[in-house]
Motif scaffolding. Structure first.
Motif, short mmCIF file in Angstrom:
data_model
loop_
_atom_site.label_atom_id
_atom_site.label_comp_id
_atom_site.label_asym_id
_atom_site.label_seq_id
_atom_site.Cartn_x
_atom_site.Cartn_y
_atom_site.Cartn_z
N ARG A 188 0.98 -1.60 0.29
CA ARG A 188 0.26 -0.02 0.43
C ARG A 188 0.87 1.48 0.45
NH1 ARG A 188 -3.70 -3.38 3.33
NH2 ARG A 188 -2.34 -2.93 5.40
N GLN A 189 2.02 1.06 0.66
CA GLN A 189 3.01 2.13 0.52
C GLN A 189 3.39 2.44 -1.02
OE1 GLN A 189 5.66 1.75 3.67
NE2 GLN A 189 4.06 1.34 5.08
N GLY A 190 3.64 1.49 -1.78
CA GLY A 190 3.48 1.82 -3.21
C GLY A 190 4.59 1.26 -3.78
N ARG A 191 5.16 0.28 -2.59
CA ARG A 191 6.74 -0.56 -3.33
C ARG A 191 6.33 -1.59 -3.69
NH1 ARG A 191 9.84 1.56 1.16
NH2 ARG A 191 8.81 2.40 2.28
N THR A 192 7.54 -2.11 -4.82
CA THR A 192 7.32 -3.00 -5.19
C THR A 192 7.74 -4.20 -4.62
OG1 THR A 192 7.73 -2.02 -8.06
CG2 THR A 192 8.40 -3.77 -7.88
N ILE A 193 7.28 -5.79 -4.70
CA ILE A 193 7.58 -6.45 -3.62
C ILE A 193 7.98 -8.00 -4.52
CG2 ILE A 193 7.48 -7.91 -2.02
CD1 ILE A 193 6.03 -5.74 -0.73
N LEU A 194 9.43 -8.36 -4.52
CA LEU A 194 9.13 -10.08 -5.07
C LEU A 194 9.67 -10.96 -3.84
CD1 LEU A 194 9.96 -11.78 -7.95
CD2 LEU A 194 12.46 -10.95 -7.11
N LEU A 195 8.65 -11.71 -4.09
CA LEU A 195 7.96 -13.22 -2.83
C LEU A 195 8.89 -14.65 -3.03
CD1 LEU A 195 6.62 -13.15 -0.13
CD2 LEU A 195 4.72 -13.55 -1.27
N THR A 196 9.47 -14.82 -2.89
CA THR A 196 9.10 -16.39 -3.08
C THR A 196 9.06 -17.10 -1.67
OG1 THR A 196 11.46 -16.39 -1.94
CG2 THR A 196 11.52 -15.52 -4.27
N THR A 197 7.88 -18.19 -1.72
CA THR A 197 7.08 -18.54 -1.02
C THR A 197 6.60 -20.25 -1.16
OG1 THR A 197 5.35 -18.14 0.94
CG2 THR A 197 4.93 -17.31 -1.73
N HIS A 198 6.74 -20.92 -0.42
CA HIS A 198 6.40 -21.95 -0.28
C HIS A 198 4.67 -21.71 0.10
CE1 HIS A 198 9.14 -24.41 -1.27
NE2 HIS A 198 10.35 -23.81 -0.47
N SER A 199 4.46 -20.73 0.78
CA SER A 199 3.12 -20.75 1.10
C SER A 199 1.48 -19.97 0.53
CB SER A 199 3.19 -19.92 2.51
OG SER A 199 1.62 -19.31 2.56
N MET A 200 1.04 -21.46 -0.63
CA MET A 200 -0.57 -21.11 -1.72
C MET A 200 -0.69 -19.93 -0.88
SD MET A 200 0.99 -22.70 -4.32
CE MET A 200 2.93 -23.33 -3.46
N VAL A 201 -1.29 -20.10 0.19
CA VAL A 201 -2.27 -18.99 0.89
C VAL A 201 -1.78 -17.87 1.12
CG1 VAL A 201 -2.80 -17.94 2.95
CG2 VAL A 201 -3.38 -20.42 2.81
N GLU A 202 -0.31 -17.37 1.29
CA GLU A 202 0.40 -16.48 0.87
C GLU A 202 0.17 -15.39 -0.13
OE1 GLU A 202 3.71 -15.62 3.58
OE2 GLU A 202 4.86 -15.87 1.62
N ALA A 203 0.70 -16.57 -1.46
CA ALA A 203 0.28 -16.57 -3.05
C ALA A 203 -1.05 -15.69 -3.50
CB ALA A 203 1.30 -17.01 -3.91
N ASP A 204 -1.40 -16.63 -2.74
CA ASP A 204 -3.15 -16.09 -3.60
C ASP A 204 -3.62 -14.59 -3.07
OD1 ASP A 204 -5.14 -16.86 -4.95
OD2 ASP A 204 -5.78 -18.54 -3.67
N GLU A 205 -2.70 -14.74 -1.74
CA GLU A 205 -3.82 -13.90 -0.70
C GLU A 205 -3.15 -12.24 -1.24
OE1 GLU A 205 -3.55 -11.87 3.99
OE2 GLU A 205 -4.86 -13.92 3.64
N LEU A 206 -1.60 -12.99 -1.24
CA LEU A 206 -0.96 -11.61 -1.36
C LEU A 206 -0.83 -10.36 -3.18
CD1 LEU A 206 1.68 -12.22 0.66
CD2 LEU A 206 -0.34 -10.37 1.00
N CYS A 207 -0.39 -12.14 -3.52
CA CYS A 207 0.43 -12.03 -5.10
C CYS A 207 -0.26 -11.34 -6.22
CB CYS A 207 1.04 -13.12 -5.37
SG CYS A 207 2.76 -13.50 -4.59
N ASP A 208 -0.17 -10.13 -7.14
CA ASP A 208 -1.06 -9.69 -8.16
C ASP A 208 -0.37 -10.96 -8.91
OD1 ASP A 208 -1.70 -6.87 -7.42
OD2 ASP A 208 0.41 -6.99 -7.00
N ARG A 209 0.28 -11.04 -9.86
CA ARG A 209 0.88 -12.40 -10.11
C ARG A 209 2.13 -13.26 -9.76
NH1 ARG A 209 4.04 -10.44 -15.58
NH2 ARG A 209 4.94 -9.11 -13.93
#
Length: 318
Positions: A188-209
């Motif tokens: 929400r602060q406008g940052r670009t974030i590259l996230l590696t994860t094994h959590s599908m909940v995390e990826a589904d909830e947070l990621c645009d792509r």
């Protein structure tokens, strides 16, 4: 684009004369300003190698990558000033220092002006929910608290691009949820974030792509909803049972409409995840009829999740 990756490869020399290892194989990606981009994949797929190249800790064997318009090899110092990196795990913090002193040390390394640094430390400790722990030694922190401090450390010089490598690894559900809230706030602060994860909940909830990387190559790329729709998935039935599920699994697997049956252990309750063929009209009642002597918990029919899509992609690649 904030991050541009073109035909990027990385090969590591084999140990003791062994064969060379191709960690990345011709990856091409772009990540837009303000996007949370997720990288999914099994251990050893190449996710951390890619993060290390983008954060200038490794050089690629072939190909090129640009972060904030700058080449990660030829303009490495300029790239480092514009990114923050938080690797999961215990390393990178000084346990005998307080949270405040860890951030002060990081800020001095980045050359943050002393007057600005005092204010910045207070802002970050508030942002990550550690303001009341500012003077406490890190050795007393839980894993979740350390992960939040890792992120604060990565943000000390106020970068617009943040790399988070498995930040929720090893966290309990409460700490994981708090971390997801923090990442959402950073977005929400406008940052670009590259996230590696094994959590599908995390990826589904947070990621645009999200991208699914397998053996150093991108196998799927798109929004979480697109991945769920593109993979050929039927409905999913779930049944909780308090008895040994082995006999029931054998009977359910014989049903023509059933693709796979997985058993998820959960202490006293075993959870059967039954994936049906596309177009199947099999019901919960049909499945339960194969388990007449079992004691049941919950039984329900649900839509495929990102985890279902991910498993399907990985299994198809095996």
């Amino acid at each position: 684009m904030t991050i541009e990756i073109e035909d990027l490869s990385r090969t590591f020399a084999g140990q003791r004369g062994g064969a060379a290892v191709e960690a990345l194989r011709g990856i091409t990606l772009t990540i837009a300003d303000g996007e949370i981009f997720g990288m999914l994949g099994p251990n050893g797929a190449g996710k951390t190698t890619l993060v290390r190249i983008l954060s200038t800790l490794l050089t690629p064997t072939t190909g090129a990558a640009r972060v904030a318009g700058m080449d990660v090899v030829h303009e490495a110092n300029a790239v480092r000033r514009r990114i923050g990196v938080a690797f999961g795990g215990e390393r990178g913090l000084y346990d005998r220092l307080s949270a405040r002193d860890n951030l002060r040390f990081a800020g001095q390394l980045y050359g943050v002006h002393p007057r600005r640094l005092r204010t910045r430390i207070d802002e970050l400790l508030e942002t990550v929910g550690l303001a009341d722990k500012a003077g406490v030694r890190v050795e007393t922190f839980s894993r979740g608290m350390k992960q939040r401090l890792h992120i604060a450390r990565a943000l000390i010089h106020d970068p617009q691009i943040l790399f988070l490598d498995e930040p929720s690894s090893g966290l309990d559900p409460v700490a994981s949820r708090a971390l997801r809230g923090l990442v959402a706030e950073l977005r929400r602060q406008g940052r670009t974030i590259l996230l590696t994860t094994h959590s599908m909940v995390e990826a589904d909830e947070l990621c645009d792509r999200v991208s699914v990387i397998v053996q150093g190559s991108v196998r799927r790329l798109g929004t979480p909803e697109r991945l769920k729709s593109e993979v050929d998935l039927g409905r999913v039935l779930e049944v909780e049972t308090y008895d040994d599920p082995t006999p029931a699994i054998r009977l359910i697997e014989q049903m023509p409409s059933v693709s796979t049956v997985d058993c998820i252990p959960g202490g006293e309750v075993e959870r059967l995840v039954i994936r049906l063929a596309v177009g199947s009209d099999t019901t919960i009642a049909d499945v339960l009829s194969r388990m007449p002597d079992h004691r049941f918990g919950r039984a329900f029919d649900r839509r495929p999740t990102l985890e279902d899509a991910y498993v399907s992609i990985i299994e198809a690649d095996a």
